[in-house]
Design a protein around this motif. Structure first.
Motif, PDB file in Angstrom:
ATOM      1  N   HIS A 215      31.951  50.860  52.402  1.00 44.70           N
ATOM      2  CA  HIS A 215      33.375  50.363  52.438  1.00 44.70           C
ATOM      3  C   HIS A 215      33.764  50.523  51.411  1.00 44.70           C
ATOM      4  CE1 HIS A 215      30.725  48.321  55.455  1.00 44.70           C
ATOM      5  NE2 HIS A 215      31.538  47.332  55.567  1.00 44.70           N
ATOM      6  N   PHE A 216      34.529  49.241  50.643  1.00 43.17           N
ATOM      7  CA  PHE A 216      35.144  49.507  49.332  1.00 43.17           C
ATOM      8  C   PHE A 216      34.809  49.625  47.976  1.00 43.17           C
ATOM      9  CE2 PHE A 216      36.575  48.167  45.517  1.00 43.17           C
ATOM     10  CZ  PHE A 216      38.281  48.921  45.032  1.00 43.17           C
ATOM     11  N   ASP A 217      35.057  51.287  47.715  1.00 42.17           N
ATOM     12  CA  ASP A 217      34.563  51.999  46.255  1.00 42.17           C
ATOM     13  C   ASP A 217      35.020  51.414  45.208  1.00 42.17           C
ATOM     14  OD1 ASP A 217      33.208  53.791  44.607  1.00 42.17           O
ATOM     15  OD2 ASP A 217      34.120  55.448  45.204  1.00 42.17           O
ATOM     16  N   PHE A 218      33.840  50.103  44.740  1.00 42.60           N
ATOM     17  CA  PHE A 218      33.892  49.845  43.121  1.00 42.60           C
ATOM     18  C   PHE A 218      33.922  50.552  41.792  1.00 42.60           C
ATOM     19  CE2 PHE A 218      32.581  46.176  46.388  1.00 42.60           C
ATOM     20  CZ  PHE A 218      33.493  45.065  46.042  1.00 42.60           C
ATOM     21  N   THR A 219      33.110  51.886  42.387  1.00 40.75           N
ATOM     22  CA  THR A 219      33.509  52.980  40.812  1.00 40.75           C
ATOM     23  C   THR A 219      35.088  53.011  39.976  1.00 40.75           C
ATOM     24  OG1 THR A 219      33.125  54.662  42.565  1.00 40.75           O
ATOM     25  CG2 THR A 219      31.436  53.642  41.507  1.00 40.75           C
ATOM     26  N   SER A 220      36.096  52.523  41.280  1.00 41.08           N
ATOM     27  CA  SER A 220      37.194  52.255  40.609  1.00 41.08           C
ATOM     28  C   SER A 220      37.632  50.630  39.919  1.00 41.08           C
ATOM     29  CB  SER A 220      38.014  53.269  41.946  1.00 41.08           C
ATOM     30  OG  SER A 220      37.531  54.222  42.621  1.00 41.08           O
ATOM     31  N   LEU A 221      36.922  50.155  39.748  1.00 41.91           N
ATOM     32  CA  LEU A 221      37.604  48.995  39.586  1.00 41.91           C
ATOM     33  C   LEU A 221      36.474  48.427  38.324  1.00 41.91           C
ATOM     34  CD1 LEU A 221      39.516  46.832  40.224  1.00 41.91           C
ATOM     35  CD2 LEU A 221      37.747  45.437  42.270  1.00 41.91           C
ATOM     36  N   ILE A 222      35.640  47.991  38.489  1.00 45.44           N
ATOM     37  CA  ILE A 222      34.445  47.750  38.509  1.00 45.44           C
ATOM     38  C   ILE A 222      34.238  47.594  36.386  1.00 45.44           C
ATOM     39  CG2 ILE A 222      32.091  46.436  37.888  1.00 45.44           C
ATOM     40  CD1 ILE A 222      31.971  45.394  40.891  1.00 45.44           C
ATOM     41  N   PRO A 223      33.744  48.735  36.600  1.00 46.10           N
ATOM     42  CA  PRO A 223      33.966  49.301  34.991  1.00 46.10           C
ATOM     43  C   PRO A 223      35.172  49.919  34.711  1.00 46.10           C
ATOM     44  CG  PRO A 223      32.695  50.863  36.589  1.00 46.10           C
ATOM     45  CD  PRO A 223      34.005  50.077  37.565  1.00 46.10           C
ATOM     46  N   LYS A 224      36.263  49.491  35.013  1.00 46.42           N
ATOM     47  CA  LYS A 224      37.570  49.465  34.278  1.00 46.42           C
ATOM     48  C   LYS A 224      37.867  48.044  33.701  1.00 46.42           C
ATOM     49  CE  LYS A 224      39.638  53.126  37.163  1.00 46.42           C
ATOM     50  NZ  LYS A 224      41.038  53.676  37.492  1.00 46.42           N
ATOM     51  N   LEU A 225      37.116  47.050  34.543  1.00 43.76           N
ATOM     52  CA  LEU A 225      37.613  45.251  34.012  1.00 43.76           C
ATOM     53  C   LEU A 225      36.701  44.660  32.736  1.00 43.76           C
ATOM     54  CD1 LEU A 225      37.258  43.735  37.413  1.00 43.76           C
ATOM     55  CD2 LEU A 225      39.627  44.834  36.072  1.00 43.76           C
ATOM     56  N   LYS A 226      37.325  45.295  31.669  1.00 45.85           N
ATOM     57  CA  LYS A 226      35.850  44.863  30.275  1.00 45.85           C
ATOM     58  C   LYS A 226      35.300  43.414  30.099  1.00 45.85           C
ATOM     59  CE  LYS A 226      36.617  49.245  30.064  1.00 45.85           C
ATOM     60  NZ  LYS A 226      35.171  50.426  29.707  1.00 45.85           N
ATOM     61  N   HIS A 227      36.383  42.565  30.650  1.00 47.85           N
ATOM     62  CA  HIS A 227      35.569  41.187  30.741  1.00 47.85           C
ATOM     63  C   HIS A 227      35.565  40.012  31.786  1.00 47.85           C
ATOM     64  CE1 HIS A 227      38.156  41.813  26.458  1.00 47.85           C
ATOM     65  NE2 HIS A 227      39.337  42.694  27.052  1.00 47.85           N
ATOM     66  N   LEU A 228      35.035  40.576  32.516  1.00 49.13           N
ATOM     67  CA  LEU A 228      34.299  40.682  33.819  1.00 49.13           C
ATOM     68  C   LEU A 228      33.362  39.863  33.425  1.00 49.13           C
ATOM     69  CD1 LEU A 228      34.744  40.692  37.054  1.00 49.13           C
ATOM     70  CD2 LEU A 228      33.130  42.125  37.076  1.00 49.13           C
ATOM     71  N   GLU A 229      32.770  38.857  34.156  1.00 43.41           N
ATOM     72  CA  GLU A 229      31.826  37.644  33.761  1.00 43.41           C
ATOM     73  C   GLU A 229      31.004  37.727  35.370  1.00 43.41           C
ATOM     74  OE1 GLU A 229      33.068  34.410  31.641  1.00 43.41           O
ATOM     75  OE2 GLU A 229      33.582  36.061  29.843  1.00 43.41           O
ATOM     76  N   GLU A 230      31.549  37.866  36.654  1.00 43.69           N
ATOM     77  CA  GLU A 230      31.640  36.712  37.346  1.00 43.69           C
ATOM     78  C   GLU A 230      31.620  37.988  38.887  1.00 43.69           C
ATOM     79  OE1 GLU A 230      31.180  32.911  39.954  1.00 43.69           O
ATOM     80  OE2 GLU A 230      32.229  32.943  38.317  1.00 43.69           O
ATOM     81  N   ILE A 231      31.093  37.883  39.655  1.00 43.23           N
ATOM     82  CA  ILE A 231      31.555  38.753  41.189  1.00 43.23           C
ATOM     83  C   ILE A 231      31.096  38.493  42.191  1.00 43.23           C
ATOM     84  CG2 ILE A 231      31.175  40.657  42.322  1.00 43.23           C
ATOM     85  CD1 ILE A 231      30.857  42.510  39.615  1.00 43.23           C
ATOM     86  N   LYS A 232      31.386  37.726  42.948  1.00 42.17           N
ATOM     87  CA  LYS A 232      31.575  37.309  43.875  1.00 42.17           C
ATOM     88  C   LYS A 232      31.752  38.308  45.321  1.00 42.17           C
ATOM     89  CE  LYS A 232      31.865  32.084  42.863  1.00 42.17           C
ATOM     90  NZ  LYS A 232      32.033  30.852  43.362  1.00 42.17           N
ATOM     91  N   VAL A 233      30.725  38.590  46.081  1.00 42.74           N
ATOM     92  CA  VAL A 233      31.764  39.989  46.942  1.00 42.74           C
ATOM     93  C   VAL A 233      30.859  39.714  48.384  1.00 42.74           C
ATOM     94  CG1 VAL A 233      29.950  41.048  46.765  1.00 42.74           C
ATOM     95  CG2 VAL A 233      31.790  42.373  47.564  1.00 42.74           C
ATOM     96  N   VAL A 234      31.873  39.327  50.102  1.00 42.22           N
ATOM     97  CA  VAL A 234      30.729  39.253  51.133  1.00 42.22           C
ATOM     98  C   VAL A 234      31.152  41.061  51.601  1.00 42.22           C
ATOM     99  CG1 VAL A 234      30.522  37.834  53.001  1.00 42.22           C
ATOM    100  CG2 VAL A 234      30.794  36.615  51.042  1.00 42.22           C
ATOM    101  N   TYR A 235      30.165  41.702  52.095  1.00 39.70           N
ATOM    102  CA  TYR A 235      30.760  42.531  52.547  1.00 39.70           C
ATOM    103  C   TYR A 235      30.532  42.102  53.939  1.00 39.70           C
ATOM    104  CZ  TYR A 235      28.892  45.881  49.124  1.00 39.70           C
ATOM    105  OH  TYR A 235      29.928  46.424  48.138  1.00 39.70           O
ATOM    106  N   GLY A 236      32.356  41.659  55.006  1.00 39.32           N
ATOM    107  CA  GLY A 236      32.084  41.426  56.363  1.00 39.32           C
ATOM    108  C   GLY A 236      33.332  41.766  56.469  1.00 39.32           C
ATOM    109  N   VAL A 237      33.917  40.658  57.440  1.00 38.39           N
ATOM    110  CA  VAL A 237      35.447  40.385  57.864  1.00 38.39           C
ATOM    111  C   VAL A 237      35.578  39.196  58.171  1.00 38.39           C
ATOM    112  CG1 VAL A 237      37.135  41.422  59.095  1.00 38.39           C
ATOM    113  CG2 VAL A 237      35.117  43.515  58.316  1.00 38.39           C
ATOM    114  N   LYS A 238      36.872  38.591  57.275  1.00 38.55           N
ATOM    115  CA  LYS A 238      37.087  36.849  58.383  1.00 38.55           C
ATOM    116  C   LYS A 238      37.980  36.962  59.358  1.00 38.55           C
ATOM    117  CE  LYS A 238      39.071  36.109  54.088  1.00 38.55           C
ATOM    118  NZ  LYS A 238      39.987  35.700  52.656  1.00 38.55           N
TER     119      LYS A 238
END
Length: 324
Positions: A215-238
């Motif tokens: 699905h979405f590749d989080f390797t291009s996002l999460i490591p760049k967020l140096k102040h990230l404290e919480e992640i909520k994710v749903v692998y689905g479609v609304k």
């Protein structure tokens, strides 16, 4: 010697005075009627001073300071400068700057919460700033990033906008709340041959192999967020409606490996929520093995998945060293 009085002259004089009085009365009545008629239609035209209009004044030429403010606002996108202004003038400028200014200008130069409040309210119907640490700027960047990720289609969407948004707003993002992740574009183009069941099964197998890529590749996002404290994710479609397929709600093996790698690299992360994603025992054991030694993670929420006793033992091993 006595003067003769002519009764006819006196009567004539009295008649002339009576006619003048009658004409004057008629003119006055006509004027009053016209006044009341026009006043009822538009009373503002019959008055010189309009106290009810807050913008009305006797000045025919605006103040020089007002002209300067208008010029600064008009050319702010090409000449964005307001630091040299006094506090009073700066507030007026920031209150008039349009919310459509590109983020590459406003993100670095404008820190006024009033401006970012206008941006949020202009774009979103519901704005609860208390969920974002009472920071309107943080709210704007977190919700903008959420929108881009939730509508990102692997192998089709352009990374340019997302990379630009990460570069500008990474400092303000504390939480990612992703409520959907779209599947790769191959799944959307699936067409089965209803006349031949064997071809249908073979094509379905080929599509599933394509879907399993990621699905979405989080390797291009999460490591760049140096102040990230919480992640909520749903692998689905609304709101998939009649296009519902179980593949839309599947946490693949590669998804598991990618997310686990990103979580292990985020040393500020304290809470992780993965819900409604069909995580089974094998995937949760693989995931836990990658984050077992995470230094800061203290909350793990895996509600509404398909984890049994075998996967729960792996979760228990993780919680022994990380739960409060």
């Amino acid at each position: 010697m006595a003067t003769d009085v002519q009764p006819g002259a006196d009567i004539k004089s009295e008649l002339e005075k009576s006619n003048l009085t009658r004409q004057s009365t008629q003119t006055t009545e006509t004027t009053n009627a016209y006044f009341h008629q026009n006043q009822a239609a538009d009373g503002r035209k019959m008055r010189r001073i309009i106290a009810e209009d807050p913008e009305w004044n006797l000045m025919t030429v605006p103040l020089l300071s007002e002209l300067c403010i208008r010029s600064i606002v008009k050319h702010y996108q090409t000449h964005p400068r307001h630091d040299e202004l006094t506090d009073k003038i700066r507030k007026k400028v920031l209150a008039q700057i349009p919310t459509t200014i590109p983020l590459k200008i406003s993100s670095e130069l404008i820190s006024s919460e009033d401006y970012w409040q206008r941006c949020c309210k202009a774009k979103y119907r519901v704005c609860d700033v208390t969920r974002y640490g009472n920071s309107w700027k943080r709210m704007y960047f977190e919700r903008e990033l959420k929108s881009v990720v939730e509508n990102f289609v692997p192998n089709r969407s352009d990374w340019t906008k997302l990379n630009e948004l990460i570069a500008l707003g990474a400092h303000y993002v504390r939480r990612l709340d992703i409520q959907q992740l779209l599947p790769p574009v191959e799944l959307e183009r699936r067409e089965f041959n209803l006349d031949n069941e064997e071809d249908e099964e073979e094509e379905a197998g080929n599509v599933k192999d394509k879907v399993d890529c990621d699905h979405f590749d989080f390797t291009s996002l999460i490591p760049k967020l140096k102040h990230l404290e919480e992640i909520k994710v749903v692998y689905g479609v609304k709101d998939c409606g009649m296009n519902f397929e179980w593949q839309l709600f599947e946490f693949t093996k590669k998804d598991c490996q990618v997310l686990a790698k990103c979580v292990s690299q985020s040393h500020t992360l304290r809470a992780l929520h993965i819900n409604w994603s069909k995580i089974d025992d094998d995937k949760i054991r693989l995931f836990i093995s990658q984050i077992l030694d995470h230094p800061t993670l203290v909350e793990l929420n895996l509600a509404h998945n398909v984890i049994s006793d075998r996967g729960s033992r792996a979760i228990g091993k993780f919680l022994n060293g990380h739960s409060k």
